[in-house]
Design a protein around this motif. Sequence first.
Motif, short mmCIF file in Angstrom:
data_model
loop_
_atom_site.label_atom_id
_atom_site.label_comp_id
_atom_site.label_asym_id
_atom_site.label_seq_id
_atom_site.Cartn_x
_atom_site.Cartn_y
_atom_site.Cartn_z
N GLU A 65 2.72 3.77 13.24
CA GLU A 65 2.90 3.03 11.88
C GLU A 65 3.20 3.90 10.83
O GLU A 65 3.27 3.37 9.79
CB GLU A 65 1.76 2.09 11.78
N PHE A 66 3.30 5.24 11.20
CA PHE A 66 3.54 6.15 10.02
C PHE A 66 5.07 6.98 10.16
O PHE A 66 5.29 7.25 11.20
CB PHE A 66 2.65 7.17 9.96
N GLN A 67 5.51 7.28 9.16
CA GLN A 67 6.43 8.23 9.19
C GLN A 67 6.33 9.22 8.19
O GLN A 67 5.54 9.05 7.26
CB GLN A 67 7.96 7.70 9.01
N TYR A 68 6.65 10.38 8.43
CA TYR A 68 6.59 11.81 7.31
C TYR A 68 8.00 12.20 7.00
O TYR A 68 8.96 12.24 7.86
CB TYR A 68 5.70 12.61 8.10
N GLN A 69 7.98 12.81 5.74
CA GLN A 69 9.13 13.49 5.16
C GLN A 69 8.65 14.80 4.87
O GLN A 69 7.68 14.90 4.02
CB GLN A 69 9.73 12.72 4.14
N LEU A 70 9.24 15.94 5.50
CA LEU A 70 8.94 17.42 5.06
C LEU A 70 10.12 17.84 4.10
O LEU A 70 11.34 17.59 4.49
CB LEU A 70 8.99 18.11 6.59
N ASP A 71 9.60 18.82 3.09
CA ASP A 71 10.56 19.36 2.47
C ASP A 71 10.10 21.07 2.48
O ASP A 71 9.31 21.34 1.86
CB ASP A 71 10.33 18.89 1.03
N ILE A 72 11.08 21.60 3.03
CA ILE A 72 10.81 23.13 3.39
C ILE A 72 11.67 23.83 2.52
O ILE A 72 13.15 23.60 2.36
CB ILE A 72 11.10 23.42 4.82
N ARG A 126 8.11 1.01 8.99
CA ARG A 126 9.13 0.08 8.90
C ARG A 126 9.87 0.04 7.60
O ARG A 126 10.94 -0.73 7.40
CB ARG A 126 8.46 -1.29 9.12
N ARG A 127 9.40 0.82 6.86
CA ARG A 127 10.16 0.84 5.50
C ARG A 127 9.87 2.12 4.75
O ARG A 127 8.82 2.73 4.77
CB ARG A 127 9.59 -0.50 4.51
N ALA A 128 11.12 2.65 4.07
CA ALA A 128 10.68 3.90 3.44
C ALA A 128 10.05 3.76 2.05
O ALA A 128 10.90 4.33 1.00
CB ALA A 128 11.95 4.61 3.40
N HIS A 129 9.02 3.26 1.83
CA HIS A 129 8.43 3.21 0.65
C HIS A 129 7.46 4.62 0.48
O HIS A 129 6.22 4.57 0.89
CB HIS A 129 7.53 1.93 0.54
N TRP A 130 7.96 5.72 0.20
CA TRP A 130 7.30 6.97 0.37
C TRP A 130 6.17 7.06 -0.69
O TRP A 130 6.46 6.63 -1.97
CB TRP A 130 8.28 8.16 -0.13
N GLY A 131 5.26 7.94 -0.46
CA GLY A 131 4.05 8.00 -1.44
C GLY A 131 4.43 9.33 -1.95
O GLY A 131 5.29 9.88 -2.15
N ALA A 132 3.17 10.03 -2.71
CA ALA A 132 3.33 11.03 -3.45
C ALA A 132 3.50 12.39 -2.60
O ALA A 132 2.97 12.38 -1.37
CB ALA A 132 2.20 11.31 -4.31
N TRP A 133 3.85 13.40 -3.07
CA TRP A 133 4.28 14.72 -2.08
C TRP A 133 2.74 15.49 -2.31
O TRP A 133 2.02 15.28 -3.20
CB TRP A 133 5.35 15.57 -2.80
N GLU A 159 1.00 -1.25 0.00
CA GLU A 159 -0.05 0.16 -0.02
C GLU A 159 0.97 1.33 -0.02
O GLU A 159 1.78 1.44 0.72
CB GLU A 159 -0.95 -0.06 1.14
N GLN A 160 0.61 2.05 -0.74
CA GLN A 160 1.20 3.53 -1.01
C GLN A 160 0.29 4.56 -0.57
O GLN A 160 -0.76 4.62 -1.00
CB GLN A 160 1.39 3.65 -2.65
N TYR A 161 0.95 5.21 0.62
CA TYR A 161 -0.14 6.06 1.50
C TYR A 161 -0.27 7.49 0.67
O TYR A 161 0.82 7.93 0.11
CB TYR A 161 0.62 6.29 2.69
N ASP A 162 -1.26 7.85 0.82
CA ASP A 162 -1.44 9.16 0.32
C ASP A 162 -0.67 10.34 1.03
O ASP A 162 -0.40 10.10 2.13
CB ASP A 162 -2.96 9.41 0.22
#
Length: 363
Positions: free
Chosen positions: A207-214, A259-266, A173-176
Amino acid sequence: MTKLTWDCQENATYGECVLIHKEKGQIKKKVKDKECQCTFQDCSLHGGVTLTVEVNINQRRISETLVYPNPGGEGTAAQNFSCLIYNADFMNCTWAKGQAAPNDVQYFLYIRDSKKKIERECPRYLKDSGTHVGCHLQDLSGLTSYSYFLVNGTSQETGIQFFDSVLLLKEIEQYDPPNNITVYCNESHCFIRWEKPRTRKTRSIREFQYQLDIQRQSNTGSSRNQLIVVSGDSGNKYSFPRPGLRAKHTVKIRTADARRAHWGAWSQPAGFGSAEPESSLVHIYLLVVLGTLVCGLTVSCLFKRFLGTHRLFPPIPRIKDKLNNNPQIDHQIIWEKFTHDVGKGDKEEVLAVEEVTEAPANA
């Protein structure tokens, strides 16, 4: 689920089943009393497996082996199989035609839930030159954690090998992007908040992790900062020192499984700050510089004009005032005493004037 059965012997006392997998190795199961079968959890079988049954009869151990091959021509099975769940409700599965598959090959996808044992065929195939090379599903109900995927094929020319795979739906599953991203800034810090995205199954925040691009916006473009990773148990917020009172910034966020860095769309960029104060400051600075230059030029022109006038009209020398310049002379007006002449001041002579008429001449 893979089930192995055999004919029972009345005096069999002990038994063991072994499944030999090319990737997982040996998988052993004990035979329950008076049962003549073994059940294994779903696993891929397209690479071929070997099944072994061992029982004790009259204190003698007996072993039987069964080889389960993948019938069909080598290299005819579907390859590069993968599935992806997106937008919480949809799933796409894709595969490629086998390198040795004939031109008339046709593939079919079947999905079976590992718990409910519900099997269904793909409702909507994706095609390439008439050959099924993918599947689109809009209804994922009935699928639980694990699902078994089977792609088999048919052809008039040769037998087609099958391809199968067991997938953990959570891993594909790729998160929104997060929802409702907001930014608030005070005099010293900026605070970014967001809501976790909607997923196929309800998940805890851990169960989530987030990546921020400032990024900071400027006239020359945008300068990318280092990506910031925020864990899901941080309360879905992030604060940082305010980068500048006059700089405009944007932030975008994407989500992945912890548990894994399978990032979704920005997400769409959310802006904060304003470029107007910075632009106003530049204008003020330009006005100050321009005013200084104008004042300097004006003073310079006036000075040059003064020098030119001084040369054309030199100052006239002043006559030296000896009287005024003599400090010993007391500037006083001296009045002389006026005296009347004796006998003159009170006498006046009166003259009599008489009009005389001239007589006419004698004729």
